[in-house]
Design a protein around this motif. Structure first.
Motif, mmCIF file in Angstrom:
data_model
loop_
_atom_site.group_PDB
_atom_site.id
_atom_site.type_symbol
_atom_site.label_atom_id
_atom_site.label_comp_id
_atom_site.label_asym_id
_atom_site.label_seq_id
_atom_site.Cartn_x
_atom_site.Cartn_y
_atom_site.Cartn_z
ATOM 1 N N ASP A 342 -30.204 18.836 25.808
ATOM 2 C CA ASP A 342 -29.357 17.496 26.187
ATOM 3 C C ASP A 342 -28.522 17.888 27.331
ATOM 4 O O ASP A 342 -28.153 19.114 27.767
ATOM 5 C CB ASP A 342 -28.714 17.287 25.043
ATOM 6 N N PRO A 343 -28.222 16.876 28.056
ATOM 7 C CA PRO A 343 -27.255 17.047 29.241
ATOM 8 C C PRO A 343 -26.276 17.768 28.754
ATOM 9 O O PRO A 343 -25.303 17.238 27.818
ATOM 10 C CB PRO A 343 -26.958 15.602 29.895
ATOM 11 N N MET A 344 -25.247 18.702 29.469
ATOM 12 C CA MET A 344 -24.287 19.277 29.391
ATOM 13 C C MET A 344 -23.397 19.498 30.737
ATOM 14 O O MET A 344 -24.111 19.596 31.888
ATOM 15 C CB MET A 344 -24.376 20.632 28.662
ATOM 16 N N PHE A 345 -21.991 19.483 30.771
ATOM 17 C CA PHE A 345 -21.301 19.558 31.940
ATOM 18 C C PHE A 345 -20.169 20.331 31.540
ATOM 19 O O PHE A 345 -19.378 20.181 30.698
ATOM 20 C CB PHE A 345 -21.240 18.234 32.598
ATOM 21 N N THR A 400 -4.666 14.194 26.889
ATOM 22 C CA THR A 400 -4.232 14.065 25.475
ATOM 23 C C THR A 400 -4.413 15.430 25.002
ATOM 24 O O THR A 400 -4.259 15.821 23.628
ATOM 25 C CB THR A 400 -5.032 13.086 24.727
ATOM 26 N N ARG A 401 -5.529 16.357 25.493
ATOM 27 C CA ARG A 401 -6.062 17.526 24.997
ATOM 28 C C ARG A 401 -6.895 17.386 23.808
ATOM 29 O O ARG A 401 -6.737 18.170 22.910
ATOM 30 C CB ARG A 401 -4.691 18.448 24.932
ATOM 31 N N LYS A 402 -7.380 16.035 23.261
ATOM 32 C CA LYS A 402 -8.190 16.024 22.155
ATOM 33 C C LYS A 402 -9.600 15.873 22.454
ATOM 34 O O LYS A 402 -10.058 15.360 23.591
ATOM 35 C CB LYS A 402 -7.551 14.645 21.645
ATOM 36 N N ALA A 403 -10.178 16.235 21.564
ATOM 37 C CA ALA A 403 -11.740 16.126 21.323
ATOM 38 C C ALA A 403 -12.247 14.906 21.213
ATOM 39 O O ALA A 403 -11.596 14.215 20.343
ATOM 40 C CB ALA A 403 -12.442 17.414 20.627
ATOM 41 N N SER A 404 -13.532 14.581 21.654
ATOM 42 C CA SER A 404 -14.004 13.445 21.384
ATOM 43 C C SER A 404 -15.323 13.276 20.934
ATOM 44 O O SER A 404 -16.241 13.910 21.548
ATOM 45 C CB SER A 404 -13.837 12.459 22.419
ATOM 46 N N PHE A 405 -15.930 12.743 19.852
ATOM 47 C CA PHE A 405 -17.467 12.411 19.403
ATOM 48 C C PHE A 405 -17.707 11.142 19.140
ATOM 49 O O PHE A 405 -16.916 10.704 18.080
ATOM 50 C CB PHE A 405 -17.595 13.306 18.308
ATOM 51 N N CYS A 406 -18.336 10.387 19.642
ATOM 52 C CA CYS A 406 -18.773 9.059 19.304
ATOM 53 C C CYS A 406 -20.274 8.628 19.814
ATOM 54 O O CYS A 406 -20.875 9.305 20.614
ATOM 55 C CB CYS A 406 -17.837 8.282 20.098
ATOM 56 N N ALA A 423 -17.100 15.605 24.038
ATOM 57 C CA ALA A 423 -16.209 16.020 25.145
ATOM 58 C C ALA A 423 -15.102 16.804 24.255
ATOM 59 O O ALA A 423 -14.304 16.234 23.340
ATOM 60 C CB ALA A 423 -15.406 14.866 25.774
ATOM 61 N N VAL A 424 -14.877 18.058 25.015
ATOM 62 C CA VAL A 424 -14.031 19.152 24.244
ATOM 63 C C VAL A 424 -13.191 19.959 25.242
ATOM 64 O O VAL A 424 -13.957 20.579 26.222
ATOM 65 C CB VAL A 424 -14.776 20.193 23.232
ATOM 66 N N LEU A 437 -15.559 20.500 28.491
ATOM 67 C CA LEU A 437 -16.735 20.740 28.159
ATOM 68 C C LEU A 437 -17.361 19.466 27.642
ATOM 69 O O LEU A 437 -16.538 18.951 26.601
ATOM 70 C CB LEU A 437 -16.928 22.038 27.503
ATOM 71 N N GLY A 438 -18.435 18.828 27.990
ATOM 72 C CA GLY A 438 -18.832 17.866 27.513
ATOM 73 C C GLY A 438 -20.596 17.457 27.592
ATOM 74 O O GLY A 438 -21.260 18.422 28.121
ATOM 75 N N GLY A 439 -21.066 16.509 27.043
ATOM 76 C CA GLY A 439 -22.435 16.191 27.183
ATOM 77 C C GLY A 439 -22.726 14.955 26.512
ATOM 78 O O GLY A 439 -21.876 14.274 25.608
#
Length: 450
Positions: A342-345, A400-406, A423-424, A437-439
């Motif tokens: 999967d794409p990562m960046f 915000t320095r918060k991770a996100s998963f959706c 995104a983390v 770091l995300g994807g």
């Protein structure tokens, strides 16, 4: 032999040791010749008629060059060397352009030369809003962070906030000057001509800190300075800066940079970011101006030459071992990331792309060297509204320095997709946030397969 019989013992020693010393110097100079000076495989790029005509009319490009160790500097033979010199050598091989360095001694002088047109371009200028008014910038081809430099023996500087009501010294018209004056008015900002002056003022206690590139900061182990943290949110991307009004040259340089493979750029950067400049050959011994030296002096010189040769060999072995270890670590990291389906960046604190994997390149129909160091809103790899939305979300996550998963639906160039996005934020060993770091995963594809 008859020749030696006619000489006094001391003179015999002098002749013998002198010959051995010269032979030793020749061997050391040969063994220390940098590999980079070998032949470069020729690679041409496709240029249009206007660009070819421009090269024919302007074969020599004047480069305003300021010594900036590891990036660009004069070696012991007076030749320009460093990361940027290697990049220009490669571009010259691809285009036929001849880059002629004209030395400048301050950022201010360099900017004046570009503004007046007495120089065509520069390699060591960072981009900011002021400079974009009279300069054009090529595609980014790498970069590093800005780091805070304080005095040795004092606590390391962790952020610009620590410099409130203290003295920060920078070369005049530094890339970060306007930002610091705007966002940190409590800092007492003092301007000087050169980085050398800035370092000296910090060393003697006339200033509390200066700012330097992350790679070049470790070149001056004087014992009087201490490297602190990276300036948060500020990435010093590598560009070629040109005076306005040279569209053909800008296009030629961009095409040449696009022709670099990611592996080639990594190899050039690794060569100079391993912590020290390549070893130079020992300076040639000056001829003896008098034969009044005794045999003891000659023996001492010979002994020193042997010690220096051994030291040179040991330093070369250490450098090569460190380079090998670093290459293996980087190769493993890139292989691991590219193996992900999967794409990562990875993005820095300004949302600029630091790293991505092959899946990311394929998903957005681009190449890493074309998007490195750039924000989504600066590119045309996504619909405009999608790029603006994702860039705003990246900056919000960093704030915000918060991770996100959706799970969500996003519009790509190829049409809408149902994706699972994550995104983390990530941090350095000392707890300083360094980026995001995300994807994403195309869940619509898996639903169709099911």
């Amino acid at each position: 032999m008859p020749f030696f019989k006619g000489l006094k013992p001391a003179a015999c020693w002098m002749c013998l040791l002198g010959a051995m010393g010269v032979a030793h110097w020749v061997m050391a100079a040969y063994s220390a010749t940098p590999e980079s000076k070998g032949a470069i495989a020729g690679t041409t790029i496709r240029l249009n008629a206007q660009e070819l005509q421009w090269i024919a009319e302007n074969p020599r490009v004047i480069v305003a060059s300021k010594q900036y160790p590891l990036y660009l500097f004069k070696d012991e033979q007076g030749q320009w060397s460093g990361l940027y010199a290697d990049v220009l050598t490669r571009i010259s091989a691809m285009t036929g352009l001849q880059f002629v360095h004209e030395e400048t001694f301050s950022t201010e002088q360099m900017l004046e030369q570009l503004e007046s047109g007495s120089a065509n371009m520069s390699t060591t200028l960072s981009m900011n809003d002021e400079r974009k008014g009279f300069l054009d910038f090529s595609h980014a081809f790498g970069g590093a962070g800005w780091v805070l430099i304080g005095r040795a023996g004092e606590p390391p500087l962790k952020s610009l906030d620590q410099l409130s009501r203290r003295v920060l010294v920078l070369p005049a018209r530094h890339a970060l000057e306007s930002m610091i004056r705007r966002d940190y008015p409590a800092i007492h900002l003092h301007s000087v001509k050169t980085y050398a002056e800035a370092r000296a003022l910090v060393e003697i206690g006339e200033a509390d800190a200066t700012i330097y590139s992350e790679i070049g900061a470790h070149v001056y182990p004087s014992g009087q300075l201490r490297v602190g943290n990276v300036v948060e949110g500020k990435w010093d991307a590598d560009y070629l800066a040109l005076g306005k009004g040279q569209p053909q040259l800008l296009s030629i340089l961009n095409k040449a940079l696009e022709a670099f493979s990611p592996a080639e750029l990594r190899a050039i950067r690794l060569k100079w970011s391993s912590g020290s400049a390549p070893l130079q050959a020992p300076a040639p011994w000056q001829p003896l101006t008098t034969w009044g030296w005794g045999s003891g002096g000659a023996i001492g010189i010979f002994a020193l030459s042997i010690l220096w040769h051994r030291r040179l060999k040991a330093m070369t072995r250490q450098r090569r071992a460190a380079e090998t270890d670093l290459r293996e670590q980087l190769a493993f990291q890139h292989a691991l990331m590219d193996a992900m389906p999967d794409p990562m960046f990875v993005r820095d604190l300004e949302g600029r792309l630091v790293m991505c994997n092959k899946s990311y390149e394929e998903s957005l129909s681009t190449r890493f060297d074309q998007v490195q160091g750039r924000q989504l809103i600066e590119l045309d790899i996504l619909p405009r509204e999608t790029a603006e939305l994702l860039h705003a979300e990246v900056m919000a996550h960093l704030g915000t320095r918060k991770a996100s998963f959706c799970e969500r639906r996003l519009l790509f160039k190829s049409g809408p997709r149902d994706i699972y996005q994550w995104a983390v934020p990530f941090y350095s060993a000392d707890g300083t946030m360094r980026g995001l770091l995300g994807g994403w995963c195309d869940i619509g594809k898996y639903k169709k397969q099911a």
